[in-house]
Design a protein around this motif. Structure first.
Motif, PDB file in Angstrom:
ATOM      1  N   GLN A   1       0.845  -1.203   0.000  1.00 34.53           N
ATOM      2  CA  GLN A   1       0.000   0.000   0.000  1.00 34.53           C
ATOM      3  C   GLN A   1       0.876   1.247   0.000  1.00 34.53           C
ATOM      4  N   GLY A   2       1.874   1.276   0.874  1.00 33.52           N
ATOM      5  CA  GLY A   2       2.798   2.406   0.925  1.00 33.52           C
ATOM      6  C   GLY A   2       3.559   2.567  -0.377  1.00 33.52           C
ATOM      7  N   LYS A   3       3.950   1.443  -0.974  1.00 33.89           N
ATOM      8  CA  LYS A   3       4.651   1.480  -2.267  1.00 33.89           C
ATOM      9  C   LYS A   3       3.764   2.109  -3.331  1.00 33.89           C
ATOM     10  N   ALA A   4       2.500   1.692  -3.373  1.00 33.29           N
ATOM     11  CA  ALA A   4       1.584   2.217  -4.387  1.00 33.29           C
ATOM     12  C   ALA A   4       1.391   3.723  -4.233  1.00 33.29           C
ATOM     13  N   MET A   5       1.231   4.175  -3.002  1.00 35.32           N
ATOM     14  CA  MET A   5       1.012   5.608  -2.781  1.00 35.32           C
ATOM     15  C   MET A   5       2.258   6.409  -3.163  1.00 35.32           C
ATOM     16  N   THR A   6       3.421   5.856  -2.874  1.00 39.01           N
ATOM     17  CA  THR A   6       4.673   6.532  -3.223  1.00 39.01           C
ATOM     18  C   THR A   6       4.846   6.578  -4.740  1.00 39.01           C
ATOM     19  N   LEU A   7       4.536   5.460  -5.407  1.00 39.18           N
ATOM     20  CA  LEU A   7       4.615   5.443  -6.869  1.00 39.18           C
ATOM     21  C   LEU A   7       3.672   6.475  -7.479  1.00 39.18           C
ATOM     22  N   TRP A   8       2.500   6.612  -6.880  1.00 40.44           N
ATOM     23  CA  TRP A   8       1.526   7.593  -7.374  1.00 40.44           C
ATOM     24  C   TRP A   8       2.118   8.996  -7.302  1.00 40.44           C
ATOM     25  N   TRP A   9       2.728   9.326  -6.162  1.00 39.95           N
ATOM     26  CA  TRP A   9       3.329  10.656  -6.022  1.00 39.95           C
ATOM     27  C   TRP A   9       4.477  10.858  -7.004  1.00 39.95           C
TER      28      TRP A   9
ATOM     29  N   LEU B   1      -5.550  -4.486  -4.298  1.00 38.49           N
ATOM     30  CA  LEU B   1      -5.946  -4.262  -2.908  1.00 38.49           C
ATOM     31  C   LEU B   1      -7.396  -3.780  -2.788  1.00 38.49           C
ATOM     32  N   LYS B   2      -8.030  -3.584  -3.938  1.00 42.63           N
ATOM     33  CA  LYS B   2      -9.403  -3.039  -3.971  1.00 42.63           C
ATOM     34  C   LYS B   2      -9.490  -1.699  -3.230  1.00 42.63           C
ATOM     35  N   SER B   3      -8.473  -0.881  -3.424  1.00 47.63           N
ATOM     36  CA  SER B   3      -8.394   0.429  -2.783  1.00 47.63           C
ATOM     37  C   SER B   3      -9.256   1.443  -3.534  1.00 47.63           C
ATOM     38  N   PRO B   4      -9.953   2.291  -2.793  1.00 46.65           N
ATOM     39  CA  PRO B   4     -10.700   3.370  -3.462  1.00 46.65           C
ATOM     40  C   PRO B   4      -9.783   4.350  -4.194  1.00 46.65           C
ATOM     41  N   ASP B   5      -8.499   4.374  -3.856  1.00 48.56           N
ATOM     42  CA  ASP B   5      -7.556   5.264  -4.535  1.00 48.56           C
ATOM     43  C   ASP B   5      -7.270   4.811  -5.965  1.00 48.56           C
TER      44      ASP B   5
END
Length: 162
Positions: free
Chosen positions: A102-110, A138-142
């Motif tokens: 999850q942290g990896k995905a958010m960092t990649l997004w940024w 992850l079925k994340s809303p993001d």
């Protein structure tokens, strides 16, 4: 907001008195967020740096990875993109090492967003595509927001090719 800052400062004193360094690191991070919201970014960065020093000294890499985002956002908003990218890359390295998807995905997004801002659309896609895949898994809303970012960047690439 000043009342919240006063309460966090009281918490900070308690954590220092009882020797709870983890609590101190989290409180410093929270204070940093409050100062960021007040627009006092230099004070916020100083607080984030104190929190980072603590998380590093106690080996709390997950909190360190998340905390690196905070000054990264500030630098990105100030237009100091290279500094922001350096912080997000540190976070990415940690999240990959510890398996925090999850942290990896958010960092990649940024990182994708910053690459897009710099007009580096192919690089942006190389960050946004894996971020989207992780968040969908992850079925994340993001995932929806990352998908919109990816579509926007792909349209820019297509318009450059025309």
């Amino acid at each position: 907001m000043d009342e919240a800052i006063a309460l966090f400062n009281q918490s900070l004193e308690i954590f220092e008195r009882i020797g709870d360094v983890q609590g101190k690191a989290v409180t410093l991070n929270n204070l940093g967020m409050l100062y960021t919201n007040k627009g006092e970014v230099e004070q916020a960065i100083a607080l984030y740096n104190q929190s980072l020093e603590i998380t590093e000294s106690i080996g709390d890499v997950q909190t360190k990875a998340a905390t690196l985002h905070q000054p990264g956002y500030i630098y990105a908003n100030k237009g100091e993109v290279d500094e922001a990218i350096a912080l997000f890359n540190q976070s990415l390295e940690i999240t990959q090492r510890i398996g925090d998807v999850q942290g990896k995905a958010m960092t990649l997004w940024w990182l994708g967003d910053l690459a897009e801002q710099q007009g580096e659309y192919t690089k942006a896609i190389s960050y946004l595509q894996p971020a989207l895949e992780i968040l969908q898994r992850l079925k994340s809303p993001d995932a929806e927001s990352v998908s919109a970012s990816l579509d926007r960047v792909q349209q820019k690439v297509e318009s450059e090719e025309d």
